[in-house]
Design an enzyme around this catalytic site. Structure first.
Site, PDB file in Angstrom:
ATOM      1  N   ASP A  63     -27.214 -19.241 -19.375  1.00 16.17           N
ATOM      2  CA  ASP A  63     -26.645 -19.913 -18.211  1.00 16.17           C
ATOM      3  C   ASP A  63     -25.180 -20.198 -18.486  1.00 16.17           C
ATOM      4  OD1 ASP A  63     -29.070 -20.019 -16.783  1.00 16.17           O
ATOM      5  OD2 ASP A  63     -29.628 -21.912 -17.699  1.00 16.17           O
TER       6      ASP A  63
ATOM      7  N   ASP B 137     -30.125 -17.206 -10.843  1.00 10.74           N
ATOM      8  CA  ASP B 137     -30.569 -18.408 -10.144  1.00 10.74           C
ATOM      9  C   ASP B 137     -29.983 -18.473  -8.733  1.00 10.74           C
ATOM     10  OD1 ASP B 137     -31.961 -19.259 -12.445  1.00 10.74           O
ATOM     11  OD2 ASP B 137     -30.188 -20.295 -13.209  1.00 10.74           O
TER      12      ASP B 137
END
Length: 166
Positions: free
Chosen positions: A124, A142
């Site tokens: 991330d 995401d």
């Protein structure tokens, strides 16, 4: 929607989602790992590398490793396969529904690749917010997942609204 158009839309969406997601994760690992976060637009956007053992925004990160692997790798893989098959074979599905399902699948596949290749971890690197109000750290997979879910919800609400007036 014709079958060949549906297949083309699914293939194009999956290729774009997974390709962009994996490329940006690779760049984040190369340029952000081990460094302080980088701030843009008055700290509205931060680039900050993290490796996440959980799902979206670290959901389930505290689960025991064996359960986490089962849920996020095996379970997610089976769910993604079902979504992909439905998106490819649902003859009555419209463009918005197929695109929404394809975005969900593309985002899921992007994160699944990380889990398999990185011993259960997902890379991330994005964080947005204003002042103390911030999101968790996330990635392009995401974003694709959330965009797909939003498309599906909006489509369903429109279908129900039209159906209630018909």
């Amino acid at each position: 929607m014709k079958a060949r158009h549906r297949i083309a839309l699914v293939a194009l969406t999956l290729t774009a989602c997974v390709g962009c997601d994996q490329q940006t994760k690779s760049l984040a690992g190369d340029y952000l790992r081990g460094r302080d976060s980088i701030s843009y637009l008055g700290d509205t956007l931060r680039l900050d590398y993290a490796e996440n053992p959980g799902a979206f925004l670290s959901l389930g990160a505290g689960m025991p490793g064996r359960w986490r692997t089962a849920a996020f790798t095996v379970g997610a893989g089976a769910g993604l396969a079902a979504i992909l098959i439905y998106a490819l074979l649902a003859g009555r599905a419209g463009v918005v529904q197929v695109l929404g399902l394809s975005l969900v699948c593309g985002g899921g596949v992007g994160n699944l690749i990380d889990r398999v290749a990185r011993e259960g971890l997902v890379r991330d690197f994005l964080n947005v917010g204003v002042g103390p109000l911030r999101t968790g750290i996330f990635n392009l997979a995401d974003v694709a997942l959330m965009a797909g879910c939003l498309l599906l919800v909006v489509r369903e609400l429109r279908v129900r609204r039209i159906g209630s007036h018909g």
